[in-house]
Structure formats: C-alpha cells, structure tokens
Design a protein around this motif. Structure first.
Motif, short mmCIF file in Angstrom:
data_model
loop_
_atom_site.label_atom_id
_atom_site.label_comp_id
_atom_site.label_asym_id
_atom_site.label_seq_id
_atom_site.Cartn_x
_atom_site.Cartn_y
_atom_site.Cartn_z
N PHE A 6 0.73 -1.24 -0.03
CA PHE A 6 -0.02 -0.09 0.04
C PHE A 6 0.91 1.33 0.03
O PHE A 6 2.00 1.34 0.51
CB PHE A 6 -0.72 -0.02 1.28
N GLU A 7 0.39 2.44 -0.63
CA GLU A 7 0.93 3.80 -0.55
C GLU A 7 0.86 4.37 1.03
O GLU A 7 -0.05 3.81 1.55
CB GLU A 7 -0.05 4.51 -1.67
N PRO A 8 1.74 5.42 1.09
CA PRO A 8 1.41 6.11 2.34
C PRO A 8 0.17 6.65 2.50
O PRO A 8 -0.30 6.70 3.75
CB PRO A 8 2.49 7.36 2.26
N ILE A 9 -0.49 7.13 1.63
CA ILE A 9 -2.04 7.46 1.65
C ILE A 9 -2.96 6.60 1.35
O ILE A 9 -3.00 6.27 0.19
CB ILE A 9 -2.13 9.02 1.01
N GLU A 10 -3.54 6.12 2.47
CA GLU A 10 -4.72 5.07 2.24
C GLU A 10 -5.91 5.42 3.10
O GLU A 10 -5.72 6.16 4.10
CB GLU A 10 -4.05 3.71 2.79
N PRO A 11 -7.13 5.07 2.65
CA PRO A 11 -8.37 5.41 3.44
C PRO A 11 -8.31 4.36 4.60
O PRO A 11 -8.08 3.36 4.70
CB PRO A 11 -9.47 4.90 2.64
N ILE A 12 -8.64 5.07 5.96
CA ILE A 12 -8.52 4.33 7.21
C ILE A 12 -10.00 4.47 7.96
O ILE A 12 -10.78 5.36 7.27
CB ILE A 12 -7.26 4.48 8.15
N THR A 13 -10.43 3.55 8.71
CA THR A 13 -11.71 3.47 9.38
C THR A 13 -11.46 3.50 10.88
O THR A 13 -10.66 2.81 11.09
CB THR A 13 -12.38 2.61 9.07
N PHE A 14 -11.90 4.30 11.63
CA PHE A 14 -11.81 4.37 13.20
C PHE A 14 -12.98 4.10 13.87
O PHE A 14 -14.26 4.94 13.44
CB PHE A 14 -10.82 5.16 13.93
N VAL A 15 -13.22 3.43 15.16
CA VAL A 15 -14.32 3.14 15.35
C VAL A 15 -14.35 3.51 17.14
O VAL A 15 -13.19 3.20 17.93
CB VAL A 15 -14.61 1.69 15.52
N ARG A 46 -13.96 7.98 9.18
CA ARG A 46 -13.06 7.79 7.83
C ARG A 46 -12.03 8.92 7.84
O ARG A 46 -12.42 9.86 8.21
CB ARG A 46 -13.75 7.46 6.81
N GLY A 47 -11.02 8.35 7.38
CA GLY A 47 -9.96 9.38 7.06
C GLY A 47 -8.86 8.95 6.11
O GLY A 47 -9.11 7.80 5.67
N HIS A 48 -7.80 9.34 6.05
CA HIS A 48 -6.79 8.75 5.18
C HIS A 48 -5.46 8.78 6.35
O HIS A 48 -5.10 9.50 7.02
CB HIS A 48 -6.29 9.64 4.00
N SER A 49 -4.51 7.72 5.89
CA SER A 49 -3.06 7.97 6.42
C SER A 49 -2.50 8.95 5.93
O SER A 49 -2.72 9.33 4.71
CB SER A 49 -2.55 6.53 6.35
N ALA A 50 -1.86 9.51 6.55
CA ALA A 50 -0.84 11.01 6.21
C ALA A 50 0.39 10.67 6.14
O ALA A 50 1.36 11.36 5.34
CB ALA A 50 -1.20 12.06 7.13
#
Length: 172
Positions: free
Chosen positions: A62-71, A89-93
């Motif tokens: 995976f690339e450095p910028i990927e969609p992430i989900t947190f709960v 939801r957000g993205h890895s930075a």
C-alpha cells in the motif's frame, strides 16, 4: 433487553500500556462473559483476533496515503438505541509501516474528536483492490485489517500507535 454490567473495583482489573504516552487499557472480560452466557444472557461484542492484524507483507503493498476507518465513543457519543459506536473515516498521512519520528506511529488526516484516544484504526481492503504497483489483488471477501490505536489528536492530524505486540500475542 439491555442490561448494564457493573465491574467492581475496575482499577485493579485494567492494565494500562507501559508507555504512558499510549492511551490504551486492557481489561480481561472472559470470565464475566462466560458467567453471562451460562446464565442464558445474550452478549454481543466484536473481537479483533490475530487474523485481523496488519503484517509487514500486507502493508508493503500500500501507498503512504490510504483510506482508514476508526471506531469509538468520542466525547461519550454513541447510538443510544442500539448502543453502537461512532465510525469515522480518514486517510493515512504517512506510510503505514514506516516509523514516524523514530516511533512506531503513523499520522492520520481525519476529523478526530476529543475522547477518541484508544479507538482502533482499520484498513478496509475490498475484495479486489489495486496495490501500489497497479496490480489488482483478488480476495474472496473484503478484509478488515487492524492497524493501530488512535492517540492524542490535534485539529486535523493525529498519531496512531501501531501494536507493540505481535499478532500471535494478540491472538492468545
């Protein structure tokens, strides 16, 4: 039917992380769950097992910028009707598998509210998704991968602490 389970003297039952900068605590609940099941009470929960943990091999795709989900339950928010948490939801930075600032963390660009520390962070990998080389990875189903825990948020960026335990340790 909703039932509140009280834990007597939780201070003795919780184990915090040895690093005080990592806002995570663990409380063994297996014995209490068994008591409830033995009494015929339905208990609903989701566990993150070793098969959900990120591996270096998987993250290398995976690339450095990927969609992430947190709960989690920021500021105590949750759906009072179903008792379900808030999902964001957000993205890895920064890169997921490379230490940021020489620490086992990566940064996230997301709307993170106070009280979100300790929320699990996941990478949701669809059944077919391109890797950083453009190859399509095919799988039987969408895979949910546990990446880290949220910690100390600022306005737009927060740090995520990768597990310091191996996936084998998490599964036992």
């Amino acid at each position: 039917m909703e039932e509140i389970v009280t834990v007597e003297d939780p201070g003795e039952r919780f184990a915090g992380h040895p690093d005080p900068d990592i806002d995570i605590a663990i409380m063994p609940i297996g014995g209490r769950l068994q008591q409830l099941w033995d009494a015929g009470r339905r208990v609903s929960f989701k566990a993150v097992g070793a098969d959900h943990c990120a591996t270096d091999e998987l993250l290398s795709r995976f690339e450095p910028i990927e969609p992430i989900t947190f709960v989690g339950y920021p500021d105590g928010l949750y759906d009072a009707g179903s008792l379900l948490p808030i999902v964001r939801r957000g993205h890895s930075a920064t890169a997921l598998r490379i230490d940021y600032g020489n620490k086992p963390v990566f940064l996230v660009d997301a709307s993170v509210f106070p009280g979100s520390s300790g929320s699990p962070v996941f990478l949701i990998v669809p059944a077919s998704t391109p890797d950083k080389y453009g190859n399509i990875m095919l799988g039987p189903t969408t895979k949910v991968v546990f990446l880290a825990w949220l910690r100390r948020s600022t306005i737009a960026t927060c740090r995520c602490t990768r597990p310091l335990l191996s996936c084998h340790s998490l599964g036992s």
